[in-house]
Write a protein that holds these residues in place. Sequence first.
Motif, short mmCIF file in Angstrom:
data_model
loop_
_atom_site.label_atom_id
_atom_site.label_comp_id
_atom_site.label_asym_id
_atom_site.label_seq_id
_atom_site.Cartn_x
_atom_site.Cartn_y
_atom_site.Cartn_z
N ALA A 77 -0.14 -11.18 -11.38
CA ALA A 77 -0.76 -10.45 -10.13
C ALA A 77 0.20 -9.96 -9.11
CB ALA A 77 -1.76 -11.47 -9.63
N CYS A 78 1.11 -10.79 -8.88
CA CYS A 78 2.12 -10.44 -7.93
C CYS A 78 3.03 -9.06 -8.58
CB CYS A 78 3.29 -11.30 -7.59
SG CYS A 78 2.41 -12.66 -6.52
N GLU A 79 3.32 -9.20 -9.82
CA GLU A 79 3.94 -8.22 -10.36
C GLU A 79 3.26 -6.75 -10.39
OE1 GLU A 79 5.10 -9.08 -14.24
OE2 GLU A 79 6.59 -10.52 -13.72
N GLU A 80 1.98 -6.76 -10.64
CA GLU A 80 1.11 -5.76 -10.64
C GLU A 80 0.99 -5.16 -9.22
OE1 GLU A 80 -1.79 -2.81 -11.85
OE2 GLU A 80 -0.37 -4.11 -13.12
N TYR A 81 0.78 -5.90 -8.16
CA TYR A 81 0.92 -5.65 -6.71
C TYR A 81 2.26 -5.12 -6.37
CZ TYR A 81 -3.55 -7.33 -5.31
OH TYR A 81 -5.04 -7.71 -5.01
N LEU A 82 3.23 -5.40 -6.91
CA LEU A 82 4.42 -5.00 -6.47
C LEU A 82 4.71 -3.35 -7.34
CD1 LEU A 82 7.11 -7.65 -7.07
CD2 LEU A 82 6.69 -6.42 -5.01
N SER A 83 4.13 -3.20 -8.67
CA SER A 83 4.15 -1.81 -9.27
C SER A 83 3.32 -0.84 -8.47
CB SER A 83 3.48 -2.10 -10.47
OG SER A 83 2.32 -2.56 -10.72
N GLN A 84 2.28 -1.36 -7.84
CA GLN A 84 1.24 -0.42 -7.09
C GLN A 84 1.94 -0.13 -5.74
OE1 GLN A 84 -2.44 -2.51 -6.60
NE2 GLN A 84 -2.81 -2.56 -8.81
N LEU A 85 2.63 -1.02 -5.22
CA LEU A 85 3.26 -0.76 -3.88
C LEU A 85 4.55 0.17 -4.18
CD1 LEU A 85 3.93 -4.27 -2.19
CD2 LEU A 85 2.65 -2.47 -1.30
N HIS A 86 5.47 0.03 -5.19
CA HIS A 86 6.25 1.29 -5.66
C HIS A 86 5.65 2.55 -5.76
CE1 HIS A 86 9.81 -1.11 -5.76
NE2 HIS A 86 9.25 -2.21 -6.50
N LYS A 87 4.56 2.68 -6.24
CA LYS A 87 3.78 4.01 -6.09
C LYS A 87 3.10 4.62 -5.03
CE LYS A 87 2.37 2.63 -11.23
NZ LYS A 87 1.45 2.56 -12.00
N CYS A 88 3.01 3.65 -4.05
CA CYS A 88 2.54 4.26 -2.71
C CYS A 88 3.64 5.11 -2.08
CB CYS A 88 2.17 3.21 -1.75
SG CYS A 88 0.59 2.22 -2.45
N PRO A 89 3.13 6.46 -1.75
CA PRO A 89 4.22 7.28 -1.17
C PRO A 89 4.38 6.93 0.45
CG PRO A 89 2.32 8.33 -1.50
CD PRO A 89 1.91 7.06 -2.04
N THR A 90 3.49 6.30 1.13
CA THR A 90 3.36 6.46 2.64
C THR A 90 3.48 4.72 3.01
OG1 THR A 90 0.89 6.47 2.74
CG2 THR A 90 1.90 8.57 2.79
N LEU A 91 3.83 4.72 4.17
CA LEU A 91 3.91 3.23 4.84
C LEU A 91 2.75 2.87 5.14
CD1 LEU A 91 5.43 1.19 6.15
CD2 LEU A 91 5.21 2.51 8.49
N GLU A 92 1.62 3.71 5.45
CA GLU A 92 0.04 3.38 5.76
C GLU A 92 -0.45 2.71 4.20
OE1 GLU A 92 -4.19 5.00 7.10
OE2 GLU A 92 -2.25 6.13 7.36
N GLY A 93 -0.12 3.45 3.20
CA GLY A 93 -0.76 2.96 2.01
C GLY A 93 -0.14 1.68 1.45
#
Length: 599
Positions: free
Chosen positions: A541-557
């Motif tokens: 689950a942590c790896e999935e969240y990290l991959s989603q964080l890398h895809k977020c272009p903005t700080l708010e996201g």
Amino acid sequence: MSDRRIARKFRRRKLQRFSHISSTEEPLGQPKKKRRSSSAEATEDQKGTGGDSASIQIFPPELLYYIISFLPVRDVVALGQACRYFNEVCDSEGVWQRLCRRLSPRLRDENSGGSRPWKRSAILNYTKGLYFQMFSGRRHFVSRTVAPLLSHGYRKFLPTKDHVFILDYNGTLFFLKNALVSSTMGHIQWRRACRYMVLCRSAKDFATDPRSDTVYRKYLYVLATREQPVATAMGRSEGPGLASSSGLRLCDCVEVYLQSSGQRVFKMTFHFSMKFQQIVLVGQETERSLLLLTEEGKIYSLVVNETQLDQPRSYTVQLALRKVSKCLPHLSVRSMHSNQSSAVYLTDEGAVYFEVHSPGVYRDLFGTLHAFDPLDQQMPLALSLPAKVLSCALGYNHLGLVDEFGRIFMQGNNRYGQLGTGDKIDRGEPAQVHYLKCPLDLWCGLNHTLVLSQGGDFSKDLMGCGCGAGGRLPGWPKGSASFVRLHIKVPSCARRICSTRECLYMLSSHDIEELPAYRELPASKAGLPPPTDTEALAARACEEYLSQLHKCPTLEGRMAKMKEAVGSMPLMTFQKDFFWEALDMIQRAAELRDPPASS
């Protein structure tokens, strides 16, 4: 005797009297000493105190009851924790009787129930309240509705299209109206539930259209007890509900009221031998099914057409035994829950039986149409759970269950994350929410879920997951796939929650007769996966969240995704609050350091 001798004798007696008075007075310049009786000195020696102050224990009990009765209920409870003596005094029924008389002057003796009737009544009326928070508008804060003076606590409430209905512990149903009132600034404003009236008495339960949208809630169905004259063919004085002296018999009936005006438009009276305790509705307006639960645990149903209720005519409806009671006659149903196209039955043994009338809802709940029979939609389906189920909440296409150990199980459609499992994968079987336990109340809406929880310090929190559109999850406009703490102030005695499209409602009323619902989970029934499997799932689950964080272009996201990850972790409530507040501080600092470029 000569006059000179009489005057000499008078002066002698006067001197003797003066000398006697002088001998009893203290010398000048010194304070007088108090003369104490032997009984007072003995009492002081027995107490072993050197002062002259009197103890409050010598006051008569009636005087103490009278003094304490002027304190607020909260202060009386706090005073009872001072010492053993005050605990006994503040816990006596004499004190609570005076408090109850002050809070509810019209409350009669026979209206109180339980082992501690006066204390229960006083606390019920002190803690009663209905709070709401609007989703629209600029100002979002918790408001309180009008409190009917005649009500004896709050047992159940139900918002409709225009108003709110509340049932108290005496069986009185109140009609809380929205109205135009004048504000403190002299302006006219529209306020919710600011006036009230008594709709009916001797009510047992009430229901309306089970859909979340209050636009469809046109009629209110009230299950009540009424006195009916004994017919000539039934003139014998037998039966439990017959009052032979007045020639009246107590019969249960269903009365239908217009929610807009409170006018009664229809009434159905049942045989005196049929005693019901709950009513729920299922189906569309043209074919509305009324499910009635008897005191013996059997379910009966009848069908009415709501579009014809406003027509002044009389006709007979057929009351039939529901199939769940026909096929399983040994079962005793404890409670019912329903929505537009399905119903759930909870038995005394804690079993759960489902009844689904729509193929689409059946597919969302169970993930398949394998056992669905469109020709036999009343066939009950049993849900398999490892423990006894205590409560249930039913949404349009998902449901929540709470077992005797306080564990929460969710099942059904998870398109918006309304199951709170941290993902958006549908569940065809009950799935446990491991990081949330022992809820005070559980509510399932159209595509979101709310949970009322209590912390270790008895503070209340409102958790939510699913779709956040329209402000239905305050503080989380984009929604969440995990249960997160909503930004709303919860009353300290809240016990019921409900949400509509317009606002969120919280019912407050503490009943001391309610015993703790949950018990400790034995180690043998924990059923937790091995530590290695748990760690592997958490790491994935942590790896999935990290991959989603890398895809977020903005700080708010990224901040929003990080808050969602914190909400899905099995942390304590105060730990989640700490991380969420820290993330908000970091985001605000970053926005102040890098302001947007002006055009």
